[in-house]
Scaffold this active site. Structure first.
Site, short mmCIF file in Angstrom:
data_model
loop_
_atom_site.label_atom_id
_atom_site.label_comp_id
_atom_site.label_asym_id
_atom_site.label_seq_id
_atom_site.Cartn_x
_atom_site.Cartn_y
_atom_site.Cartn_z
N CYS A 205 -8.07 -0.36 7.11
CA CYS A 205 -7.04 0.67 7.07
C CYS A 205 -6.86 1.23 8.48
O CYS A 205 -7.80 1.78 9.06
CB CYS A 205 -7.43 1.78 6.10
SG CYS A 205 -6.27 3.18 6.12
N TYR B 159 -8.73 31.27 -1.77
CA TYR B 159 -8.88 29.81 -1.87
C TYR B 159 -9.71 29.37 -0.66
O TYR B 159 -9.33 28.49 0.10
CB TYR B 159 -7.52 29.10 -1.89
CG TYR B 159 -6.47 29.77 -2.76
CD1 TYR B 159 -6.38 29.47 -4.12
CD2 TYR B 159 -5.59 30.70 -2.23
CE1 TYR B 159 -5.42 30.09 -4.92
CE2 TYR B 159 -4.62 31.32 -3.02
CZ TYR B 159 -4.55 31.01 -4.35
OH TYR B 159 -3.60 31.62 -5.15
N CYS C 41 0.01 22.97 2.66
CA CYS C 41 0.17 21.53 2.85
C CYS C 41 1.42 21.02 2.17
O CYS C 41 1.73 19.83 2.24
CB CYS C 41 -1.07 20.78 2.33
SG CYS C 41 -1.34 21.01 0.57
N GLU D 211 -13.02 31.75 -4.21
CA GLU D 211 -12.91 30.29 -4.35
C GLU D 211 -13.31 29.91 -5.77
O GLU D 211 -14.27 30.45 -6.32
CB GLU D 211 -13.83 29.62 -3.33
CG GLU D 211 -14.13 28.15 -3.54
CD GLU D 211 -12.88 27.28 -3.54
OE1 GLU D 211 -12.83 26.35 -4.37
OE2 GLU D 211 -11.96 27.54 -2.73
N CYS E 122 0.83 -1.21 0.00
CA CYS E 122 0.00 0.00 0.00
C CYS E 122 0.87 1.26 0.00
O CYS E 122 1.86 1.34 0.73
CB CYS E 122 -0.90 -0.01 1.24
SG CYS E 122 -1.85 1.51 1.45
N GLN F 286 -10.59 19.71 5.72
CA GLN F 286 -9.40 19.04 6.26
C GLN F 286 -9.73 17.61 6.69
O GLN F 286 -10.78 17.36 7.26
CB GLN F 286 -8.86 19.84 7.45
CG GLN F 286 -8.22 21.16 7.06
CD GLN F 286 -6.86 21.01 6.41
OE1 GLN F 286 -6.22 19.96 6.49
NE2 GLN F 286 -6.42 22.06 5.75
#
Length: 442
Positions: free
Chosen positions: A177, A300, A395, A324, A89, A271
């Site tokens: 998971c 954004y 990020c 946006e 994975c 998020q």
């Protein structure tokens, strides 16, 4: 005359000393003749056998997996997840590292990107070098935080749900998971037959019991009757336009952050870590210190998380403009912020809409751009607006560092940087940089 095809080196093995961590969830090593290897499943200082997974003769670098560890780092542990490891994975990068070591490695990556792309030391960026875990995520080695509230499962030819292998379209079927949030796991996606589907995305909202699955059928396939272990809304990805349409239930989930409920439509950004929205709002507001009556931009802006937080703190005489590009996100933002008379949301790309607004000065700016960053042109425009503080949420540390360099050219310096481990077990981090005019720092 046609050039001879270059010989693939996939499968070749090298015994190497592992060097520093690099951006992207791997470490750097070199073969005896100096060839650069980006090696996954290893840690700095180890000696490993690295097997090439991508690359050909003459390539600038090769990608490889550590298939045998000859000398282990003190930070190495047995990966808790049975699906982690070479060729398995691709969802996690650091299952084999102690939690504290993961955060330290991420900090080294952020520091390296800042130095290389912005010419900044941690001290110059107002950062003490630490990567902060989210509340509740500081667990002993061998335990994994179940944080991922949105999981996109790929479906193999037999209808089994799984996750993609690293840099591959191949599916690793899984039974569970470990980093999936309880609200995702309780749906039982992995136990069902998904024949005819290309992917199944599961969403478990934070602060409400809303659950959603988004099905992407293979060409010509019919949707299955979805019967899961908990009530869910069902959406489908349309083959023609890639749009997401409602099949059953609500077309949104309700997320809770900063004391307010936010509607987030299918496909809308929120998020992924359950603590992330509150963590980031707190860091942004502590950095900006909004004052009553100020004018702010939220760029954004997604479904209006930061715009709402700003509006709350700026009061009746303050004003917020959000921009946006996503049509559905704009609809959600306008719904979420309907109680604020002095908040306006515009749809379109920031670089196109912002110049058209005619705004020549603002007090505060928040920007949370996509992974590629804001770019030089947008940063130049923002630098001309005279904001007393700018909060940049990122990020990707490389994109952040590049844009910080552009802000420096525009007369801004970094006052403070905070780095959060909101993606445990992966190589990703979330950063909040607070900038102010450089003249203030003199």
């Amino acid at each position: 005359m046609q050039a001879e095809p270059k010989k693939s080196l996939v499968g070749l093995e090298f015994e190497v000393e592992v060097g520093p961590v690099a951006h992207g969830g791997h470490c750097i090593a070199r073969t005896e003749d100096g060839q650069v290897l980006f090696v996954r499943h290893t840690l700095p200082g180890e000696r490993v056998v690295a097997r090439v997974t991508e690359g050909e003769e003459g390539a600038r670098f090769l990608r490889a997996d550590a298939v045998s560890v000859l000398e282990a780092s003190k930070d190495r542990i047995e990966a808790p997840c049975p699906y982690a490891g070479p060729g398995r994975c691709g969802g996690c990068d650091w299952q084999h590292a102690k939690p504290g070591a993961q955060r330290r490695l991420k900090g080294e990556v952020v520091a390296e990107q800042l130095k290389r792309l912005a010419g900044l030391t941690p001290e110059e960026a107002g950062w003490d070098g630490t990567v902060m875990p989210a509340e509740g995520d500081k667990l002993p080695a061998g335990e994994v935080p179940a944080w991922r509230t949105r999981v996109q499962y790929a479906v193999d030819a037999d209808g089994n749900a799984g996750l993609r292998r690293h840099r591959s379209h191949e599916v690793e079927p899984i039974e569970h998971c470990m980093i999936a949030a309880p609200g995702v796991s309780e749906l039982g996606i992995e136990d069902r037959d998904w024949s005819g589907m290309a992917s199944v995305e599961a969403i478990a909202a934070t602060g409400s019991q809303d659950r959603m699955v988004i099905l992407e059928p293979r060409p010509g396939a019919r949707l299955p009757l979805v019967e899961l272990d908990k009530p869910v809304s069902v959406m489908r990805v349309e083959e023609k336009d890639g749009g997401i349409h409602r099949v059953h239930g609500r077309a949104f989930v309700r997320e809770r952050a900063d004391g307010r409920t936010h509607r987030v439509g299918s496909g809308g950004f929120w998020q992924v870590h359950p603590q992330a929205a509150d963590t980031l709002v707190k860091a942004v507001m502590q950095g900006l210190l909004p004052r009553k009556g100020e004018m702010a931009l939220d760029l954004y802006c997604g479904v209006g998380l930061f715009a709402g937080a700003l509006a709350d703190r700026l009061g009746d005489k303050g004003a917020v403009l959000g921009i946006e590009s996503g049509k559905r996100a704009v609809e959600d933002a306008r719904h979420n912020l309907a109680a604020f008379d002095r908040v306006r949301i515009e749809q379109g790309k920031v670089e196109a809409v912002l110049p058209r607004t005619g705004i020549t000065e603002v007090d505060l700016i928040v920007l949370d751009p996509p992974r590629a960053g804001a770019g030089r042109k947008t940063v130049e425009h923002l630098s001309s607006l005279g904001a007393r503080r700018i909060a940049y949420v990122a990020c990707d540390p490389a994109a952040l560092a590049r844009d910080l360099g552009y802000f420096r050219d525009g007369g801004y310096r970094v006052r403070m940087l905070r780095v959060f481990d909101l993606f445990p077990m992966t190589s990703h981090v979330e950063c909040v940089a607070i900038l102010e005019p450089a003249a203030k720092g003199v």
